[in-house]
Scaffold this motif. Sequence first.
Motif, PDB file in Angstrom:
ATOM      1  N   UNK A 478       0.836  -1.193   0.000  1.00 32.13           N
ATOM      2  CA  UNK A 478       0.000   0.000   0.000  1.00 32.13           C
ATOM      3  C   UNK A 478       0.876   1.248   0.000  1.00 32.13           C
ATOM      4  N   UNK A 479       0.248   2.372  -0.353  1.00 37.73           N
ATOM      5  CA  UNK A 479       0.887   3.678  -0.311  1.00 37.73           C
ATOM      6  C   UNK A 479       0.161   4.510   0.731  1.00 37.73           C
ATOM      7  N   UNK A 480       0.916   5.072   1.659  1.00 35.49           N
ATOM      8  CA  UNK A 480       0.358   5.943   2.694  1.00 35.49           C
ATOM      9  C   UNK A 480       0.701   7.377   2.328  1.00 35.49           C
ATOM     10  N   UNK A 481      -0.309   8.264   2.300  1.00 32.72           N
ATOM     11  CA  UNK A 481      -0.090   9.659   1.948  1.00 32.72           C
ATOM     12  C   UNK A 481      -0.678  10.567   3.019  1.00 32.72           C
ATOM     13  N   UNK A 482      -0.199  11.808   3.071  1.00 30.28           N
ATOM     14  CA  UNK A 482      -0.771  12.810   3.965  1.00 30.28           C
ATOM     15  C   UNK A 482      -0.708  14.149   3.269  1.00 30.28           C
ATOM     16  N   UNK A 483      -1.525  15.098   3.732  1.00 29.31           N
ATOM     17  CA  UNK A 483      -1.565  16.332   2.986  1.00 29.31           C
ATOM     18  C   UNK A 483      -2.011  17.551   3.747  1.00 29.31           C
ATOM     19  N   UNK A 484      -2.141  18.611   2.965  1.00 25.86           N
ATOM     20  CA  UNK A 484      -2.540  19.913   3.479  1.00 25.86           C
ATOM     21  C   UNK A 484      -3.967  19.900   4.008  1.00 25.86           C
ATOM     22  N   UNK A 485      -4.764  18.913   3.597  1.00 16.85           N
ATOM     23  CA  UNK A 485      -6.163  18.823   4.027  1.00 16.85           C
ATOM     24  C   UNK A 485      -6.312  18.147   5.386  1.00 16.85           C
ATOM     25  N   UNK A 506      -5.609  18.760  13.430  1.00 23.02           N
ATOM     26  CA  UNK A 506      -6.188  20.091  13.311  1.00 23.02           C
ATOM     27  C   UNK A 506      -5.316  21.035  12.500  1.00 23.02           C
ATOM     28  N   UNK A 507      -4.263  20.508  11.902  1.00 19.32           N
ATOM     29  CA  UNK A 507      -3.358  21.293  11.049  1.00 19.32           C
ATOM     30  C   UNK A 507      -2.885  20.382   9.926  1.00 19.32           C
ATOM     31  N   UNK A 528       1.864  20.099  11.284  1.00 23.75           N
ATOM     32  CA  UNK A 528       2.654  21.329  11.348  1.00 23.75           C
ATOM     33  C   UNK A 528       2.461  22.083  12.661  1.00 23.75           C
ATOM     34  N   UNK A 529       1.427  21.729  13.428  1.00 27.80           N
ATOM     35  CA  UNK A 529       1.244  22.361  14.734  1.00 27.80           C
ATOM     36  C   UNK A 529       1.977  21.608  15.843  1.00 27.80           C
ATOM     37  N   UNK A 530       2.773  20.604  15.479  1.00 26.80           N
ATOM     38  CA  UNK A 530       3.561  19.871  16.458  1.00 26.80           C
ATOM     39  C   UNK A 530       2.848  18.707  17.105  1.00 26.80           C
ATOM     40  N   UNK A 541      -9.798   5.205  15.204  1.00 23.28           N
ATOM     41  CA  UNK A 541      -9.295   6.553  15.419  1.00 23.28           C
ATOM     42  C   UNK A 541      -7.882   6.550  15.953  1.00 23.28           C
ATOM     43  N   UNK A 542      -7.377   7.741  16.266  1.00 22.75           N
ATOM     44  CA  UNK A 542      -6.003   7.903  16.719  1.00 22.75           C
ATOM     45  C   UNK A 542      -5.801   7.237  18.073  1.00 22.75           C
ATOM     46  N   UNK A 543      -4.650   6.549  18.229  1.00 22.89           N
ATOM     47  CA  UNK A 543      -4.315   5.909  19.499  1.00 22.89           C
ATOM     48  C   UNK A 543      -3.398   6.779  20.348  1.00 22.89           C
ATOM     49  N   UNK A 544      -2.774   7.784  19.756  1.00 19.01           N
ATOM     50  CA  UNK A 544      -1.818   8.632  20.468  1.00 19.01           C
ATOM     51  C   UNK A 544      -2.072  10.079  20.086  1.00 19.01           C
ATOM     52  N   UNK A 545      -1.985  10.987  21.046  1.00 21.12           N
ATOM     53  CA  UNK A 545      -2.157  12.406  20.780  1.00 21.12           C
ATOM     54  C   UNK A 545      -1.206  13.178  21.693  1.00 21.12           C
TER      55      UNK A 545
END
Length: 877
Positions: A478-485, A506-507, A528-530, A541-545
């Motif tokens: 598979x290909x994993x991508x992430x973006x500005x959205x 949220x960023x 980008x918000x760290x 959903x997310x397991x770590x925040x």
Amino acid sequence: MSSLSRELVFLILQFLDEEKFKDSVHKLEQESGFFFNMRYFDDMVTNGEWEEVEKYLSGFTKVDDNRYSMKIFFEIRKQKYLEALDKRDRAKAVDILVKDLKVFAAFNEELFKEITQLLTLDNFRDNEQLSKYGDTKSARSIMLAELKKLIEANPLFRDKLQFPTLKNSRLRTLINQSLNWQHQLCKNPRPNPDIKTLFVDHSCGQPNGARAPSPVTNHLMGAVPKTGGFPPLGAHGPFQPAPAALPTSLAGWMANPSPVPHPSASAGPIGLAAANNAAMLKRPRTPPTNNPTMDYQTADSEHVLKRSRPFGITDEANNLPVNMLPVAFPNQSHGQSSYSSDDLPRSVVMTLSPGSAVKSMDFHPVQQIILLVGTNMGDVMIYELPSHEKIAIKNFKVWDLGKCSVPLQASLASDYTASINRVMWSPDGTLFGVAYSKHIVHIYSYQGGDDIQNHLEIEAHVGSVNDLAFSYPNKQLCVVTCGEDRVIKVWDAVTGTKHYTFEGHEAPVHSVCPHHKENIQFIFSTATDGKIKAWLYDTVGSRVDYDAPGHSSTTMAYSADGTRLFSCGTNKEGDSYLVEWNESEGAVKRTYHGLAKRTVGVVQFDTTKNRFLAAGDEFTVKFWDMDNVNLLISTDADGGLPASPTIRFNKEGILLAASTNDNGIKILANSDGIRLLRTVESRTFDASRAASAAAVKAPPLGTFGSSSIVGTSIGERSAPVVAMVGLNSDSRSLVDVKPRIADESIEKSRIWKLTEINEPSQCRSLRLPDSLTATRVSRLIYTNSGLAVLALSSNAVHKLWKWQRNERNTTKATASTVPQLWQPASGILMTNDISDTNPEDAVPCFALSKNDSYVMSASGGKISLFNMMTFKVSCFL
């Protein structure tokens, strides 16, 4: 499991050993996987207790964990097989071959065939490579010495070979201290209480008169030392059980757990079983923290889980003033420092000129002298380093504009350009992905040379696609991508189908880092918000925040062996943070010094090997030892580097590419890298070998990219050279040995360079030595391995010349080295049946088996099938 729980296991091990519960000691060692008892292992191997040996090893590693583990199991099973053959117990030998050794056939089929051929020999010592095999005792001793070296080099055994230094009866002492504390809390403590049980808390009975408190005397546990006052511990003890829903690398990071329940046996698509999670807790890959003054408020303590805190950054990180890569060298554990700066690639060997600013680079995982480059103009280029040639280029172009979304069409209508944010090879090098600054991801297929074919065009995100990586969930590339959205997506690399969408940031999402622990696969994402989040391949959903160090735009990456996690990033104030994480606790383990404050740009990050880190900073490339926070050395690459050069190592860590101010690329190398480039540059290859090397097949999940998994021969006990394919975004992972320049890898790197022979000066001649009767050669053929030449003479006798492996000749037949006429120790000749015919009048013919083990031959009489190791006739046809 928390570090306190791990230490409790060590205390129990000490107690069991002192009480002489030997079997229980070794059972707990195996089940916990915390301490590998080399003395116990030594005894079992020496006594030939093979079942117990493998059972004990299973607590620490499996056959396919890494190349060291595979070599360990192979050597043990090979020894067991040879001992059965030595005892003439062929039934047992066949059983071992089928049940124990067949698993290695998937990685090296030729070797397995060669092992199988030993069954045809009366004495396996007739095999040239096993001719020096002595008796069972000496063979076990030799094997044991090799196994110890492999275990010490295996990263899975790191910090598990040394038992902690403890005072005698440490567990008894702690219990006595607890009893003393309980006695001090009694309202009416007796001077000499009689404590008969540990199952309930101690409490003195109601006295007839008041008595002064005194230390507890407990004959069951021995003398209790006098202690001062103990503060109340509260309701939350230090040994709270860890949640079983997540792998160790994620469980410790959940300071603010999601309100969504996470069952230990998920019904999600990756099929997490309870046994897998138990194995993760049994065999954590993060070394324990041996700190005598440790804080008992660990991540397992409930009050710690409830308190809000930033992402566990240490004090030293706040005092920090960078492209970053860890790089290590062969057989090097984290506790050693035997390598010098000379092992780092710091010599400039060439400069390339892409013509526009370099944004991303990646070396081919198999053809390691092939460099993939992406620029700010949207150009994708492939360079062959030995020739300095740009052998392929693709300019930015949308393949099917009609299928694009309206926003993308509008963006392209106003400005038909796009910058490249990321280029990356797939684990086997047959695909590569390109992430653009405008919505699009392109996947190309690659078969060598300039053969680049359009494979997939995916409109992956709204706006910029910031990062791209390959992963293997459910044994599917598979290909994993992430973006500005602010979204992470997972796509099928073959069909382009979208499998998962992860939302929650949220960023804009800055980077992704797919990885796996045991059979549990997950993705780290950074924004980008760290913010840092982690996801399993499901819809929960997310397991770590957490917050990244300094709230920086950071990138995360694992070391090549998958056991150490690093991150590097830069915040809005220009502070850069280069750190290693303690996975089990979700906190920064160490922060590296020497990075400067920057005014523009975000530090990129890369990882290779298991020993050194490198970062592009202050117009130089800086290097660190992974276990030392202070700067080791730096190089300016003869000048011309930008303030923060983009850098990338090849898989072996012997070549380093760095971007320059003038839109160029400098290639740096160490001595092995220089040797590799010169060797490839000077060699020529024939068409038949090139054609056979042209196909590069994708490996299945958990397998490896090279067939040389367990050594090059059944007689060799040196550490194997393998190209293992990782399951994270870095297809170069899991290989940490210096390169042995073999023809196979060189051929693959030059498969598009066919040499046309049309001049006499291009030919070389060689007279083959012949101590036998000189007769006319009727037939001549190379063996399939390319290591020998087989001739059939007119008198029906076969002759075999072999080239010996040495520094001048690495593997193949060559006119620059004289071969040797080879015969088995018996001295017999391989002679065809001629019956009543005259061999001079016959039409001779022969054919070799694919693995060169047999030759079928005839010289006018019966067709003979010869064993190439013994020269004996196996049968007549």
